[in-house]
Design a protein around this motif. Sequence first.
Motif, PDB file in Angstrom:
ATOM      1  N   GLU A   1      57.101  46.424  79.581  1.00 29.37           N
ATOM      2  CA  GLU A   1      56.886  45.488  80.371  1.00 29.37           C
ATOM      3  C   GLU A   1      56.373  44.101  80.033  1.00 29.37           C
ATOM      4  O   GLU A   1      55.771  44.011  78.984  1.00 29.37           O
ATOM      5  CB  GLU A   1      55.937  46.271  81.445  1.00 29.37           C
TER       6      GLU A   1
ATOM      7  N   THR B   1      61.208  42.423  81.838  1.00 32.02           N
ATOM      8  CA  THR B   1      60.809  43.711  81.538  1.00 32.02           C
ATOM      9  C   THR B   1      62.154  44.339  81.009  1.00 32.02           C
ATOM     10  O   THR B   1      63.252  43.935  81.508  1.00 32.02           O
ATOM     11  CB  THR B   1      60.762  44.681  83.024  1.00 32.02           C
TER      12      THR B   1
ATOM     13  N   ALA C   1      60.491  40.294  85.815  1.00 31.32           N
ATOM     14  CA  ALA C   1      59.409  41.343  86.165  1.00 31.32           C
ATOM     15  C   ALA C   1      59.382  41.370  87.647  1.00 31.32           C
ATOM     16  O   ALA C   1      59.195  42.534  88.062  1.00 31.32           O
ATOM     17  CB  ALA C   1      58.033  40.679  85.600  1.00 31.32           C
TER      18      ALA C   1
END
Length: 70
Positions: free
Chosen positions: A34, A38, A55
Amino acid sequence: MPENRIASRPLTTVRQWHTASYTHEQSACVEVSEGPVTGIRDSKNRDLGALFFPADEWAAFVRAARGERL
C-alpha cells in the motif's frame, strides 16, 4: 497517471509487501503493497510481477468488494 500495468520484478522487490487479511494457508494468497500506488501480486507466483493501481482506485475496489456504498 500511467495506465495500470504489470510491473517488472525489480519494481516489486523494493516495496513492503504484506499478505492480505483474507488469505489462508491452503487457499490462493494475495499480497498487497500500500501507498500512493497500491500493488497486488500472487504470493505463490511472485516472479510474474504485480498489478499497480492508484490508491483511490484500490480503495474504491475494496469498498465495492465489501458491498459498501460511497
